[in-house]
Design a protein around this motif. Structure first.
Motif, short mmCIF file in Angstrom:
data_model
loop_
_atom_site.label_atom_id
_atom_site.label_comp_id
_atom_site.label_asym_id
_atom_site.label_seq_id
_atom_site.Cartn_x
_atom_site.Cartn_y
_atom_site.Cartn_z
N HIS A 26 3.17 -1.14 -12.77
CA HIS A 26 4.15 -0.65 -12.38
C HIS A 26 4.28 -0.51 -10.76
O HIS A 26 5.28 -1.01 -10.21
CB HIS A 26 4.36 0.84 -12.86
CG HIS A 26 5.47 1.47 -12.27
ND1 HIS A 26 6.66 1.16 -12.04
CD2 HIS A 26 5.63 2.99 -11.77
CE1 HIS A 26 7.55 1.82 -11.36
NE2 HIS A 26 6.91 3.20 -11.37
N SER A 27 3.04 -0.24 -10.09
CA SER A 27 3.02 -0.45 -8.76
C SER A 27 3.35 -1.56 -8.11
O SER A 27 4.23 -1.79 -7.23
CB SER A 27 1.71 0.48 -7.93
OG SER A 27 1.70 1.51 -8.43
N SER B 13 -5.71 9.08 -13.99
CA SER B 13 -6.17 7.38 -13.64
C SER B 13 -5.14 6.75 -13.19
O SER B 13 -5.27 5.61 -12.50
CB SER B 13 -6.86 7.15 -14.99
OG SER B 13 -6.02 7.10 -15.82
N GLY B 14 -3.71 7.00 -13.55
CA GLY B 14 -2.62 6.25 -13.14
C GLY B 14 -2.58 6.35 -11.41
O GLY B 14 -1.88 5.67 -10.73
N THR B 15 -2.76 7.69 -11.18
CA THR B 15 -2.55 7.83 -9.67
C THR B 15 -3.76 7.01 -8.83
O THR B 15 -3.54 6.37 -8.05
CB THR B 15 -3.03 9.46 -9.24
OG1 THR B 15 -2.18 10.14 -10.05
CG2 THR B 15 -2.91 9.50 -7.61
N LEU B 16 -5.12 6.88 -9.45
CA LEU B 16 -6.06 6.00 -9.00
C LEU B 16 -5.60 4.75 -9.03
O LEU B 16 -5.69 3.84 -8.15
CB LEU B 16 -7.17 6.26 -9.60
CG LEU B 16 -8.49 5.36 -9.15
CD1 LEU B 16 -8.84 5.57 -7.78
CD2 LEU B 16 -9.60 5.35 -10.49
N GLY B 17 -5.01 4.07 -10.16
CA GLY B 17 -4.63 2.68 -10.08
C GLY B 17 -3.55 2.36 -9.23
O GLY B 17 -3.46 1.24 -8.71
N SER B 18 -2.55 3.32 -9.05
CA SER B 18 -1.38 3.04 -7.87
C SER B 18 -2.01 3.11 -6.69
O SER B 18 -1.71 1.95 -5.90
CB SER B 18 -0.50 4.28 -8.13
OG SER B 18 0.31 4.31 -9.35
N GLY C 104 0.67 -1.09 0.02
CA GLY C 104 -0.08 0.21 -0.03
C GLY C 104 0.85 1.32 0.08
O GLY C 104 0.50 2.28 -0.76
N ALA C 105 1.91 1.07 0.67
CA ALA C 105 2.82 2.42 1.01
C ALA C 105 3.43 2.75 -0.58
O ALA C 105 3.55 3.59 -0.98
CB ALA C 105 4.02 2.16 1.73
N VAL C 106 3.92 1.74 -1.35
CA VAL C 106 4.32 1.98 -2.54
C VAL C 106 3.42 2.40 -3.40
O VAL C 106 3.66 3.18 -4.47
CB VAL C 106 5.06 0.65 -2.97
CG1 VAL C 106 5.57 0.88 -4.41
CG2 VAL C 106 6.39 0.19 -2.31
N LEU D 260 -5.09 2.11 -5.86
CA LEU D 260 -5.79 0.84 -5.65
C LEU D 260 -4.98 -0.53 -5.96
O LEU D 260 -5.61 -1.35 -5.51
CB LEU D 260 -6.98 0.79 -6.72
CG LEU D 260 -8.26 1.95 -6.70
CD1 LEU D 260 -8.89 1.78 -7.98
CD2 LEU D 260 -8.82 1.82 -5.55
N SER D 261 -4.01 -0.46 -6.01
CA SER D 261 -3.12 -1.51 -6.25
C SER D 261 -2.96 -2.39 -5.40
O SER D 261 -3.22 -3.78 -5.39
CB SER D 261 -1.49 -1.31 -6.92
OG SER D 261 -1.01 -0.58 -5.83
#
Length: 381
Positions: A304-305, A246-251, A120-122, A253-254
Motif C-alpha cells: 500500500h505504501s 508490523s504494518g507500521t514497520l512495513g510502511s 520515505g515521507a509517504v 521500511l518501504s
C-alpha cells in the motif's frame, strides 16, 4: 502529518472490535453490522472526489484542519446514537468529513517534498495510518469492556479534539502550493485523465483490491474469535489489532526496500506476503492466527505504501485529484469487501474467507507484475 493521519484512523476503526457486541445489541446479521465500517469507508471514498479536486484550487491546510475538528465532534454524537439507523447515519457523515485529510495529505507532501524524499515521507505517513487504526481498535475494545460502545466513542472523540488543537498549531504553512481555479469540467477532465493513465490505474486497482480483502479479513476474524472455542471479549479482540504494528514497520521500511529492489518489485513481494499470511490464519491455534495476521499486515502496508507513492511519482498534473482517486479505489474496496467475503463465510466459515482472499490476491499479483514491466520501460527511457 503523522498526527493528522493517526487521528483520522483512530476514528475510522474504533467500531471494528465492537462488531460482535453491536450485532448482539441490535439483533442484526454479520453483513448488516459490517455496514458500521462500510458506511464510513464508502462515504469517505465519495468525499475524496470532492476534497481532492477542491484542494487543488483552495489549498490543502484548511481542509485538513476542519475535517479533523468535525470528525471528533461526530464521534461524540455517535456516543448518543439512539438506534442502529442513527448510528449508520452518523457514521456516513463521519466518513465524509474524515475524507478531508487523506484526500489531500499525499498531494500536500508531493508539493512540499522532492521525489527522493517523497517515498520515505509517504511510508512514515502510512505508518501513522496503521498506528491510528491499532489505537482505535485497542482503545475501543478496552473502553467498551468497561463502559460499552458509547464510552468508546466518547473517549476517541475527546482524544481527537485534543489532537486537532495540536495539529492546528504544528502544521507548517505551504511553501510550494500553486492554486488552480476550480472548474467542474477541468476537475472531471483531470479525473478522467488519471483513469486513462495505465500506470496510475494499475496502482489504483492494486490498492483497492488488496484493501478490499485485508480490512474485511479483520472484521470476519472478530466473529471467528468471539465464538467457541476462543470466545474472546471485546478488549481481547481489540488487542488482535496490535498485529497492525508490523504494518507500521512495513510502511517505514518501504522506502529503503524500494531503493534496493524497486517500487514494483516490493509491491509483488507485498502480495506474496499477504498470500502466505492468509494461509497461516487457517490454523486452529490462536498464536498461529495472530502470527498470520501479523504477516498479513506487513505485506499489505508494504504494498500500500509503495502504491501510494507510485501515484505521487507518476501523476503529471493535479496531484490532489490523482491521490484522491487512489483512495477512492482503496476505500471503495473496503466498503465492498463484505459483499465478496460474506457468501464464502456462510459457505465454509474462515476457510471460505481464505479461499476468497487468495482469488483476489492472485489478481493483484498479476497487476503488480504488470507494473514491474511499466517500471522497467520508465527506467529505460
Amino acid at each position: 502529518m503523522c498526527l493528522g493521519s493517526f487521528l483520522v484512523f483512530i476514528n475510522l476503526y474504533v467500531p471494528q472490535p465492537l462488531l460482535p457486541e453491536l450485532q448482539d445489541t441490535y439483533g442484526v446479521s454479520t453483513l448488516a453490522v459490517s455496514f458500521v465500517m462500510s458506511a464510513a469507508t464508502l462515504s469517505l471514498a465519495g468525499a475524496l472526489l470532492v476534497f481532492g479536486p477542491l484542494s487543488d484550487a483552495i489549498g490543502r491546510q484548511g481542509i485538513m484542519r476542519y475535517s479533523l475538528l468535525l470528525a471528533g465532534s461526530l464521534s461524540l454524537l455517535l456516543a448518543l446514537a439512539p438506534n442502529f439507523p442513527a448510528l449508520l447515519t452518523l457514521r456516513l457523515a463521519q466518513g465524509f468529513v474524515l475524507g478531508g485529510l487523506p484526500a489531500v495529505a499525499i498531494a500536500w507532501m508531493g508539493d512540499e517534498f522532492d521525489k527522493r524524499a517523497l517515498v520515505g515521507a509517504v511510508g512514515l505517513y502510512i505508518g501513522a495510518n496503521s498506528l491510528g487504526g491499532i489505537s482505535g481498535r485497542v482503545v475501543g475494545g478496552i473502553v467498551a469492556d468497561m463502559g460499552g460502545a458509547s464510552a468508546a466513542f466518547t473517549t476517541v472523540g475527546l482524544m481527537t479534539l485534543a489532537g486537532t488543537v495540536l495539529f492546528w498549531r504544528l502544521l507548517p504553512p505551504s511553501r510550494a502550493f500553486t492554486p488552480r481555479p476550480f472548474h467542474l469540467a477541468t476537475a472531471a477532465a483531470d479525473l478522467y485523465g488519471h483513469l486513462r493513465t495505465p500506470a496510475l490505474l494499475g496502482a489504483y486497482a492494486l490498492g483497492g483490491i488488496n484493501f478490499m480483502v485485508f480490512i474485511n479479513q479483520y472484521s470476519y476474524i472478530t466473529f471467528r474469535l468471539a465464538n467457541a472455542p476462543y470466545q474472546l471479549a471485546a478488549s481481547s479482540l481489540g488487542l488482535i489489532f496490535l498485529t497492525y504494528l508490523s504494518g507500521t514497520l512495513g510502511s517505514m521500511l518501504s522506502g529503503r526496500l524500494a531503493a534496493r529492489l524497486s517500487v514494483a518489485r516490493c509491491m509483488i513481494l507485498g502480495v506474496f506476503i499477504l498470500m502466505a499470511g492468509t494461509a497461516i490464519t487457517r490454523a486452529d491455534s490462536l498464536a498461529l492466527i495472530v502470527l498470520g495476521l501479523t504477516i498479513n499486515a506487513f505485506g499489505f502496508f508494504l504494498a500500500h505504501s509503495l502504491a501510494s507513492s507510485w501515484v505521487g511519482r507518476n501523476a503529471q498534473r493535479a496531484r490532489g485529484s490523482a491521490s484522491a482517486l487512489y483512495l477512492v479505489f482503496y476505500y471503495s474496496g473496503a466498503s465492498l469487501g463484505g459483499f465478496w467475503l460474506e457468501p464464502f463465510w456462510l459457505w465454509d466459515g474462515w476457510a471460505g474467507v481464505t479461499w476468497a482472499s487468495w482469488v483476489l490476491f492472485g489478481v493483484t499479483l498479476a497487476i503488480a507484475v504488470w507494473l514491474r514491466r511499466v517500471e522497467r520501460r520508465q527506467q529505460a527511457e
